[in-house]
Design a protein around this motif. Structure first.
Motif, PDB file in Angstrom:
ATOM      1  N   VAL A   1      -8.559  13.070  -0.151  1.00 47.59           N
ATOM      2  CA  VAL A   1      -9.906  12.745  -0.616  1.00 47.59           C
ATOM      3  C   VAL A   1     -10.596  11.892   0.445  1.00 47.59           C
ATOM      4  O   VAL A   1      -9.934  11.221   1.240  1.00 47.59           O
ATOM      5  CB  VAL A   1      -9.893  11.978  -1.962  1.00 47.59           C
ATOM      6  CG1 VAL A   1      -9.247  12.807  -3.057  1.00 47.59           C
ATOM      7  CG2 VAL A   1      -9.194  10.634  -1.816  1.00 47.59           C
ATOM      8  N   ALA A   2     -11.903  11.918   0.440  1.00 47.87           N
ATOM      9  CA  ALA A   2     -12.676  11.069   1.343  1.00 47.87           C
ATOM     10  C   ALA A   2     -12.813   9.697   0.705  1.00 47.87           C
ATOM     11  O   ALA A   2     -13.526   9.529  -0.292  1.00 47.87           O
ATOM     12  CB  ALA A   2     -14.038  11.690   1.611  1.00 47.87           C
ATOM     13  N   LEU A   3     -12.118   8.706   1.257  1.00 45.86           N
ATOM     14  CA  LEU A   3     -12.237   7.352   0.735  1.00 45.86           C
ATOM     15  C   LEU A   3     -13.651   6.841   0.956  1.00 45.86           C
ATOM     16  O   LEU A   3     -14.297   7.149   1.958  1.00 45.86           O
ATOM     17  CB  LEU A   3     -11.231   6.434   1.427  1.00 45.86           C
ATOM     18  CG  LEU A   3      -9.758   6.717   1.133  1.00 45.86           C
ATOM     19  CD1 LEU A   3      -8.860   5.828   1.984  1.00 45.86           C
ATOM     20  CD2 LEU A   3      -9.451   6.517  -0.343  1.00 45.86           C
ATOM     21  N   ALA A   4     -14.127   6.041   0.014  1.00 46.33           N
ATOM     22  CA  ALA A   4     -15.499   5.549   0.091  1.00 46.33           C
ATOM     23  C   ALA A   4     -15.564   4.128  -0.444  1.00 46.33           C
ATOM     24  O   ALA A   4     -14.691   3.694  -1.211  1.00 46.33           O
ATOM     25  CB  ALA A   4     -16.426   6.460  -0.716  1.00 46.33           C
ATOM     26  N   PRO A   5     -16.583   3.367  -0.035  1.00 47.09           N
ATOM     27  CA  PRO A   5     -16.734   2.007  -0.557  1.00 47.09           C
ATOM     28  C   PRO A   5     -16.730   1.991  -2.086  1.00 47.09           C
ATOM     29  O   PRO A   5     -17.387   2.801  -2.725  1.00 47.09           O
ATOM     30  CB  PRO A   5     -18.097   1.573   0.002  1.00 47.09           C
ATOM     31  CG  PRO A   5     -18.239   2.358   1.262  1.00 47.09           C
ATOM     32  CD  PRO A   5     -17.627   3.702   0.950  1.00 47.09           C
ATOM     33  N   GLY A   6     -15.971   1.065  -2.632  1.00 50.65           N
ATOM     34  CA  GLY A   6     -15.860   0.958  -4.080  1.00 50.65           C
ATOM     35  C   GLY A   6     -14.607   1.582  -4.655  1.00 50.65           C
ATOM     36  O   GLY A   6     -14.295   1.390  -5.827  1.00 50.65           O
ATOM     37  N   ASP A   7     -13.856   2.335  -3.835  1.00 54.34           N
ATOM     38  CA  ASP A   7     -12.579   2.868  -4.309  1.00 54.34           C
ATOM     39  C   ASP A   7     -11.562   1.728  -4.418  1.00 54.34           C
ATOM     40  O   ASP A   7     -11.472   0.877  -3.528  1.00 54.34           O
ATOM     41  CB  ASP A   7     -12.037   3.933  -3.357  1.00 54.34           C
ATOM     42  CG  ASP A   7     -12.811   5.242  -3.428  1.00 54.34           C
ATOM     43  OD1 ASP A   7     -13.510   5.468  -4.429  1.00 54.34           O
ATOM     44  OD2 ASP A   7     -12.710   6.033  -2.472  1.00 54.34           O
ATOM     45  N   LEU A   8     -10.804   1.713  -5.506  1.00 54.43           N
ATOM     46  CA  LEU A   8      -9.711   0.761  -5.691  1.00 54.43           C
ATOM     47  C   LEU A   8      -8.401   1.513  -5.677  1.00 54.43           C
ATOM     48  O   LEU A   8      -8.310   2.625  -6.210  1.00 54.43           O
ATOM     49  CB  LEU A   8      -9.839   0.015  -7.021  1.00 54.43           C
ATOM     50  CG  LEU A   8     -11.062  -0.878  -7.265  1.00 54.43           C
ATOM     51  CD1 LEU A   8     -10.908  -1.622  -8.591  1.00 54.43           C
ATOM     52  CD2 LEU A   8     -11.268  -1.865  -6.130  1.00 54.43           C
ATOM     53  N   ILE A   9      -7.370   0.899  -5.082  1.00 52.94           N
ATOM     54  CA  ILE A   9      -6.031   1.488  -5.082  1.00 52.94           C
ATOM     55  C   ILE A   9      -5.055   0.468  -5.639  1.00 52.94           C
ATOM     56  O   ILE A   9      -4.894  -0.625  -5.080  1.00 52.94           O
ATOM     57  CB  ILE A   9      -5.593   1.936  -3.670  1.00 52.94           C
ATOM     58  CG1 ILE A   9      -6.510   3.039  -3.127  1.00 52.94           C
ATOM     59  CG2 ILE A   9      -4.164   2.466  -3.723  1.00 52.94           C
ATOM     60  CD1 ILE A   9      -7.588   2.540  -2.226  1.00 52.94           C
ATOM     61  N   PHE A  10      -4.428   0.800  -6.774  1.00 52.06           N
ATOM     62  CA  PHE A  10      -3.307   0.019  -7.306  1.00 52.06           C
ATOM     63  C   PHE A  10      -2.062   0.493  -6.563  1.00 52.06           C
ATOM     64  O   PHE A  10      -1.714   1.669  -6.625  1.00 52.06           O
ATOM     65  CB  PHE A  10      -3.158   0.259  -8.806  1.00 52.06           C
ATOM     66  CG  PHE A  10      -4.143  -0.486  -9.674  1.00 52.06           C
ATOM     67  CD1 PHE A  10      -3.697  -1.346 -10.671  1.00 52.06           C
ATOM     68  CD2 PHE A  10      -5.519  -0.324  -9.507  1.00 52.06           C
ATOM     69  CE1 PHE A  10      -4.600  -2.027 -11.492  1.00 52.06           C
ATOM     70  CE2 PHE A  10      -6.432  -0.997 -10.309  1.00 52.06           C
ATOM     71  CZ  PHE A  10      -5.977  -1.860 -11.304  1.00 52.06           C
ATOM     72  N   THR A  11      -1.382  -0.411  -5.846  1.00 58.44           N
ATOM     73  CA  THR A  11      -0.433   0.007  -4.818  1.00 58.44           C
ATOM     74  C   THR A  11       1.014   0.177  -5.278  1.00 58.44           C
ATOM     75  O   THR A  11       1.868   0.527  -4.473  1.00 58.44           O
ATOM     76  CB  THR A  11      -0.461  -0.981  -3.646  1.00 58.44           C
ATOM     77  OG1 THR A  11      -0.180  -2.309  -4.130  1.00 58.44           O
ATOM     78  CG2 THR A  11      -1.821  -0.966  -2.973  1.00 58.44           C
ATOM     79  N   GLY A  12       1.302  -0.037  -6.558  1.00 56.87           N
ATOM     80  CA  GLY A  12       2.662   0.161  -7.047  1.00 56.87           C
ATOM     81  C   GLY A  12       3.236  -1.114  -7.626  1.00 56.87           C
ATOM     82  O   GLY A  12       2.801  -2.227  -7.295  1.00 56.87           O
ATOM     83  N   THR A  13       4.231  -0.957  -8.506  1.00 53.62           N
ATOM     84  CA  THR A  13       4.757  -2.098  -9.254  1.00 53.62           C
ATOM     85  C   THR A  13       6.252  -2.278  -9.023  1.00 53.62           C
ATOM     86  O   THR A  13       6.992  -1.303  -8.885  1.00 53.62           O
ATOM     87  CB  THR A  13       4.484  -1.912 -10.765  1.00 53.62           C
ATOM     88  OG1 THR A  13       4.700  -3.147 -11.453  1.00 53.62           O
ATOM     89  CG2 THR A  13       5.366  -0.830 -11.375  1.00 53.62           C
ATOM     90  N   PRO A  14       6.732  -3.540  -8.963  1.00 60.47           N
ATOM     91  CA  PRO A  14       8.173  -3.776  -8.845  1.00 60.47           C
ATOM     92  C   PRO A  14       8.898  -3.533 -10.168  1.00 60.47           C
ATOM     93  O   PRO A  14       8.267  -3.277 -11.200  1.00 60.47           O
ATOM     94  CB  PRO A  14       8.259  -5.244  -8.421  1.00 60.47           C
ATOM     95  CG  PRO A  14       6.997  -5.857  -8.923  1.00 60.47           C
ATOM     96  CD  PRO A  14       5.958  -4.772  -8.878  1.00 60.47           C
ATOM     97  N   ALA A  15      10.211  -3.613 -10.124  1.00 69.12           N
ATOM     98  CA  ALA A  15      11.033  -3.375 -11.312  1.00 69.12           C
ATOM     99  C   ALA A  15      10.781  -4.451 -12.366  1.00 69.12           C
ATOM    100  O   ALA A  15      10.238  -5.519 -12.090  1.00 69.12           O
ATOM    101  CB  ALA A  15      12.506  -3.356 -10.929  1.00 69.12           C
ATOM    102  N   GLY A  16      11.187  -4.137 -13.591  1.00 71.84           N
ATOM    103  CA  GLY A  16      11.097  -5.092 -14.681  1.00 71.84           C
ATOM    104  C   GLY A  16       9.993  -4.816 -15.664  1.00 71.84           C
ATOM    105  O   GLY A  16       9.683  -5.674 -16.504  1.00 71.84           O
ATOM    106  N   VAL A  17       9.396  -3.618 -15.601  1.00 71.28           N
ATOM    107  CA  VAL A  17       8.328  -3.292 -16.547  1.00 71.28           C
ATOM    108  C   VAL A  17       8.876  -3.356 -17.971  1.00 71.28           C
ATOM    109  O   VAL A  17      10.052  -3.094 -18.205  1.00 71.28           O
ATOM    110  CB  VAL A  17       7.724  -1.906 -16.262  1.00 71.28           C
ATOM    111  CG1 VAL A  17       7.138  -1.863 -14.863  1.00 71.28           C
ATOM    112  CG2 VAL A  17       8.763  -0.796 -16.427  1.00 71.28           C
ATOM    113  N   GLY A  18       7.999  -3.729 -18.897  1.00 70.06           N
ATOM    114  CA  GLY A  18       8.449  -3.843 -20.280  1.00 70.06           C
ATOM    115  C   GLY A  18       7.280  -3.871 -21.236  1.00 70.06           C
ATOM    116  O   GLY A  18       6.105  -3.817 -20.830  1.00 70.06           O
TER     117      GLY A  18
END
Length: 233
Positions: A189-206
């Protein structure tokens, strides 16, 4: 000036740390399984897959300071703490060595996931949208301009529920660092101003329950603190 059949919704946005201005949100991309321990706790082999993405609506991002509504249709709402990247320049077919130049700032977000709905979707080979893209599914801290944070590559990532630490990792454990994530995403995709990226989560989700107090942060970036509201009636 265009006429619309009804008044367009307000522009989705997120606060900027130390400013009265707000950052407009265009799209929200989330990286799946970007920490090895989390990938394994979810039953996957992180050495065998490139980064993959799912999305949230722009207006699913809400403030991670205060209260967050508990969503309907779930009995198993999970927390996933993540560093968030805010794009400030266009980017297409980026190379990793130039990808960081498009970043406007960083924040801290929580990918709230209706895990029970996600598990059903996986079993039935259906999309995850209903599990990850619901209202207020992306609580996020104010965005901090990159001039104040630099490009964090080493720092504690943590989340606690009612004072008990559940998730803890380090940015240096990302399978795909931020530059690689942006470069890979910009091939599609063409990245553009205003795009947000959640970069991933470590272990321990609950799981989270109504009334739970959620705190967390990324060292050198920001911290969050919110309380889950009551279940919808």
């Amino acid at each position: 000036m265009s006429d619309y059949v009804f008044t367009p919704p307000a522009q989705a946005s997120i606060a900027v740390q130390g400013s009265q201005q707000r950052l407009p949100i265009r799209r929200v991309f989330c990286v799946g399984r970007n920490y090895e321990a989390h990938a394994r706790e979810m039953g996957n082999d992180p050495t065998r897959e490139p980064p993959f993405f799912f999305m949230k609506p722009a207006d699913a991002v809400v403030s991670a300071l205060g209260t967050v509504p508990y969503p309907p249709l779930t009995e198993d709402l999970h927390h996933e703490i993540e560093m968030v990247v805010a794009v400030g320049k266009p980017g297409v077919n980026l190379k990793a060595e130039e990808a960081l130049d498009v970043i406007w700032g960083y924040g801290v977000g929580v990918d709230l996931t209706r895990r029970d709905l996600q598990n059903v979707a996986k079993k039935m080979s259906r999309p995850w949208d209903w599990a990850n893209g619901f209202d207020a599914s992306g609580p996020c801290s104010p965005i901090v301009p990159v001039e104040r944070t630099g490009h964090p590559q080493d720092g504690r990532v943590w989340l606690a529920v009612n004072g008990e630490v559940r998730q803890e990792g380090n940015l240096n454990e990302l399978i795909w660092p931020v530059a690689d994530v942006l470069a890979y995403l910009s091939q599609s995709v063409a990245l553009a101003p205003g795009d947000l990226i959640f970069t991933g989560t470590p272990a321990g989700v609950g799981a989270l329950q109504p009334g739970d107090r959620v705190t967390g942060g990324v060292a050198g970036v920001a911290e969050i603190s919110f309380t889950m509201e009551s279940r919808p009636v």
